[in-house]
Design a protein around this motif. Sequence first.
Motif, PDB file in Angstrom:
ATOM      1  N   VAL A   4       0.834  -1.205   0.000  1.00 50.31           N
ATOM      2  CA  VAL A   4       0.000   0.000   0.000  1.00 50.31           C
ATOM      3  C   VAL A   4       0.871   1.259   0.000  1.00 50.31           C
ATOM      4  O   VAL A   4       0.551   2.251  -0.658  1.00 50.31           O
ATOM      5  CB  VAL A   4      -0.941  -0.002   1.229  1.00 50.31           C
ATOM      6  CG1 VAL A   4      -1.695   1.296   1.347  1.00 50.31           C
ATOM      7  CG2 VAL A   4      -1.893  -1.178   1.163  1.00 50.31           C
ATOM      8  N   VAL A   5       1.971   1.218   0.691  1.00 54.62           N
ATOM      9  CA  VAL A   5       2.822   2.404   0.830  1.00 54.62           C
ATOM     10  C   VAL A   5       3.636   2.668  -0.438  1.00 54.62           C
ATOM     11  O   VAL A   5       3.910   3.820  -0.770  1.00 54.62           O
ATOM     12  CB  VAL A   5       3.737   2.262   2.070  1.00 54.62           C
ATOM     13  CG1 VAL A   5       4.724   3.406   2.158  1.00 54.62           C
ATOM     14  CG2 VAL A   5       2.891   2.207   3.327  1.00 54.62           C
ATOM     15  N   LYS A   6       4.013   1.616  -1.153  1.00 51.71           N
ATOM     16  CA  LYS A   6       4.875   1.786  -2.334  1.00 51.71           C
ATOM     17  C   LYS A   6       4.288   2.775  -3.349  1.00 51.71           C
ATOM     18  O   LYS A   6       4.980   3.711  -3.773  1.00 51.71           O
ATOM     19  CB  LYS A   6       5.154   0.428  -2.982  1.00 51.71           C
ATOM     20  CG  LYS A   6       6.123   0.531  -4.137  1.00 51.71           C
ATOM     21  CD  LYS A   6       6.438  -0.829  -4.717  1.00 51.71           C
ATOM     22  CE  LYS A   6       7.474  -0.665  -5.807  1.00 51.71           C
ATOM     23  NZ  LYS A   6       7.139  -1.256  -7.021  1.00 51.71           N
ATOM     24  N   PRO A   7       3.011   2.640  -3.790  1.00 50.25           N
ATOM     25  CA  PRO A   7       2.480   3.614  -4.743  1.00 50.25           C
ATOM     26  C   PRO A   7       2.395   5.032  -4.163  1.00 50.25           C
ATOM     27  O   PRO A   7       2.541   6.014  -4.893  1.00 50.25           O
ATOM     28  CB  PRO A   7       1.083   3.097  -5.094  1.00 50.25           C
ATOM     29  CG  PRO A   7       0.983   1.737  -4.547  1.00 50.25           C
ATOM     30  CD  PRO A   7       2.071   1.555  -3.543  1.00 50.25           C
ATOM     31  N   ALA A   8       2.187   5.128  -2.855  1.00 51.95           N
ATOM     32  CA  ALA A   8       2.152   6.455  -2.226  1.00 51.95           C
ATOM     33  C   ALA A   8       3.522   7.121  -2.310  1.00 51.95           C
ATOM     34  O   ALA A   8       3.634   8.323  -2.557  1.00 51.95           O
ATOM     35  CB  ALA A   8       1.695   6.336  -0.775  1.00 51.95           C
ATOM     36  N   MET A  35       1.221   7.722   6.570  1.00 55.33           N
ATOM     37  CA  MET A  35       1.436   6.328   6.168  1.00 55.33           C
ATOM     38  C   MET A  35       2.855   5.881   6.526  1.00 55.33           C
ATOM     39  O   MET A  35       3.056   4.777   7.031  1.00 55.33           O
ATOM     40  CB  MET A  35       1.186   6.172   4.661  1.00 55.33           C
ATOM     41  CG  MET A  35      -0.266   6.357   4.261  1.00 55.33           C
ATOM     42  SD  MET A  35      -0.505   6.369   2.473  1.00 55.33           S
ATOM     43  CE  MET A  35      -0.249   4.651   2.092  1.00 55.33           C
ATOM     44  N   GLU A  36       3.826   6.752   6.271  1.00 52.44           N
ATOM     45  CA  GLU A  36       5.229   6.431   6.588  1.00 52.44           C
ATOM     46  C   GLU A  36       5.418   6.222   8.094  1.00 52.44           C
ATOM     47  O   GLU A  36       6.151   5.323   8.514  1.00 52.44           O
ATOM     48  CB  GLU A  36       6.157   7.542   6.100  1.00 52.44           C
ATOM     49  CG  GLU A  36       6.247   7.668   4.600  1.00 52.44           C
ATOM     50  CD  GLU A  36       7.058   6.560   3.926  1.00 52.44           C
ATOM     51  OE1 GLU A  36       7.553   5.637   4.604  1.00 52.44           O
ATOM     52  OE2 GLU A  36       7.189   6.632   2.700  1.00 52.44           O
ATOM     53  N   ASP A  56      -3.160   4.476  10.538  1.00 47.67           N
ATOM     54  CA  ASP A  56      -2.167   5.361   9.936  1.00 47.67           C
ATOM     55  C   ASP A  56      -1.873   4.960   8.494  1.00 47.67           C
ATOM     56  O   ASP A  56      -1.774   5.813   7.610  1.00 47.67           O
ATOM     57  CB  ASP A  56      -0.860   5.347  10.733  1.00 47.67           C
ATOM     58  CG  ASP A  56      -0.953   6.146  12.020  1.00 47.67           C
ATOM     59  OD1 ASP A  56      -1.909   6.944  12.149  1.00 47.67           O
ATOM     60  OD2 ASP A  56      -0.075   5.988  12.876  1.00 47.67           O
ATOM     61  N   VAL A  57      -1.738   3.673   8.261  1.00 48.61           N
ATOM     62  CA  VAL A  57      -1.380   3.204   6.917  1.00 48.61           C
ATOM     63  C   VAL A  57      -2.616   3.065   6.040  1.00 48.61           C
ATOM     64  O   VAL A  57      -2.738   3.722   5.006  1.00 48.61           O
ATOM     65  CB  VAL A  57      -0.602   1.868   6.983  1.00 48.61           C
ATOM     66  CG1 VAL A  57      -0.281   1.370   5.580  1.00 48.61           C
ATOM     67  CG2 VAL A  57       0.672   2.033   7.798  1.00 48.61           C
ATOM     68  N   SER A  60      -5.051   6.276   6.001  1.00 48.18           N
ATOM     69  CA  SER A  60      -4.478   7.356   5.199  1.00 48.18           C
ATOM     70  C   SER A  60      -4.453   7.003   3.717  1.00 48.18           C
ATOM     71  O   SER A  60      -4.610   7.868   2.862  1.00 48.18           O
ATOM     72  CB  SER A  60      -3.068   7.680   5.690  1.00 48.18           C
ATOM     73  OG  SER A  60      -3.129   8.212   6.995  1.00 48.18           O
ATOM     74  N   ALA A  61      -4.276   5.721   3.411  1.00 52.72           N
ATOM     75  CA  ALA A  61      -4.304   5.288   2.003  1.00 52.72           C
ATOM     76  C   ALA A  61      -5.681   5.546   1.394  1.00 52.72           C
ATOM     77  O   ALA A  61      -5.794   6.025   0.261  1.00 52.72           O
ATOM     78  CB  ALA A  61      -3.939   3.814   1.894  1.00 52.72           C
ATOM     79  N   HIS A  62      -6.735   5.253   2.150  1.00 51.58           N
ATOM     80  CA  HIS A  62      -8.093   5.527   1.660  1.00 51.58           C
ATOM     81  C   HIS A  62      -8.316   7.021   1.470  1.00 51.58           C
ATOM     82  O   HIS A  62      -8.872   7.458   0.464  1.00 51.58           O
ATOM     83  CB  HIS A  62      -9.142   4.959   2.623  1.00 51.58           C
ATOM     84  CG  HIS A  62      -9.301   3.479   2.529  1.00 51.58           C
ATOM     85  ND1 HIS A  62      -9.922   2.856   1.475  1.00 51.58           N
ATOM     86  CD2 HIS A  62      -8.889   2.497   3.368  1.00 51.58           C
ATOM     87  CE1 HIS A  62      -9.899   1.553   1.654  1.00 51.58           C
ATOM     88  NE2 HIS A  62      -9.274   1.303   2.796  1.00 51.58           N
ATOM     89  N   LYS A  63      -7.875   7.805   2.432  1.00 51.08           N
ATOM     90  CA  LYS A  63      -8.035   9.265   2.321  1.00 51.08           C
ATOM     91  C   LYS A  63      -7.235   9.810   1.143  1.00 51.08           C
ATOM     92  O   LYS A  63      -7.682  10.719   0.444  1.00 51.08           O
ATOM     93  CB  LYS A  63      -7.599   9.947   3.615  1.00 51.08           C
ATOM     94  CG  LYS A  63      -8.535   9.699   4.770  1.00 51.08           C
ATOM     95  CD  LYS A  63      -8.000  10.317   6.046  1.00 51.08           C
ATOM     96  CE  LYS A  63      -8.883   9.968   7.232  1.00 51.08           C
ATOM     97  NZ  LYS A  63      -8.312  10.433   8.493  1.00 51.08           N
ATOM     98  N   LEU A  64      -6.053   9.237   0.906  1.00 57.46           N
ATOM     99  CA  LEU A  64      -5.223   9.665  -0.224  1.00 57.46           C
ATOM    100  C   LEU A  64      -5.908   9.342  -1.543  1.00 57.46           C
ATOM    101  O   LEU A  64      -5.905  10.160  -2.474  1.00 57.46           O
ATOM    102  CB  LEU A  64      -3.845   9.006  -0.151  1.00 57.46           C
ATOM    103  CG  LEU A  64      -2.831   9.411  -1.213  1.00 57.46           C
ATOM    104  CD1 LEU A  64      -2.552  10.909  -1.150  1.00 57.46           C
ATOM    105  CD2 LEU A  64      -1.538   8.618  -1.042  1.00 57.46           C
ATOM    106  N   ALA A  65      -6.520   8.170  -1.629  1.00 53.45           N
ATOM    107  CA  ALA A  65      -7.257   7.808  -2.847  1.00 53.45           C
ATOM    108  C   ALA A  65      -8.424   8.757  -3.062  1.00 53.45           C
ATOM    109  O   ALA A  65      -8.673   9.201  -4.190  1.00 53.45           O
ATOM    110  CB  ALA A  65      -7.751   6.365  -2.758  1.00 53.45           C
TER     111      ALA A  65
END
Length: 131
Positions: A4-8, A35-36, A56-57, A60-65
């Motif tokens: 999940v973090v790699k594309p971010a 996320m970091e 956190d991970v 935040s990934a959902h919010k980023l999307a």
Amino acid sequence: MQTVVKPARELRTAAKADKAGPTFWSEAYALIDTMEKGIGVGKDLGATSPTTNRPDVMGSAHKLADWHTRPRSDTGDDHAFYEAWNAYKTLHQEHGQRDADDMGEDFDFDDPEEMRRLPGLSAPYLHNAAH
């Protein structure tokens, strides 16, 4: 969670090179930083752990999307394009000018009567494109 973090991280790298600048990307940067922080724990602590790092991970990934896909413009005003286009059209109409690609009338895609005309209007172009 690394998946999940790699594309971010890739998004952050691309954002740094983007001409929109840090102000535009600041919300995304904050979410990636969160996320970091969550991934910095080193492992998935699980959903039931009192110190879980999933919000956190994953949160935040959902919010980023959501941030990445919401409509916006460089001005921060979702309607700025239409306001600018209407001002442009009005100015040209006042001076009797027409765009080279203007067919002479507006087409209302929300009007069922006009939508009935669409297949006939597009047929000559679609037929030629298929050959």
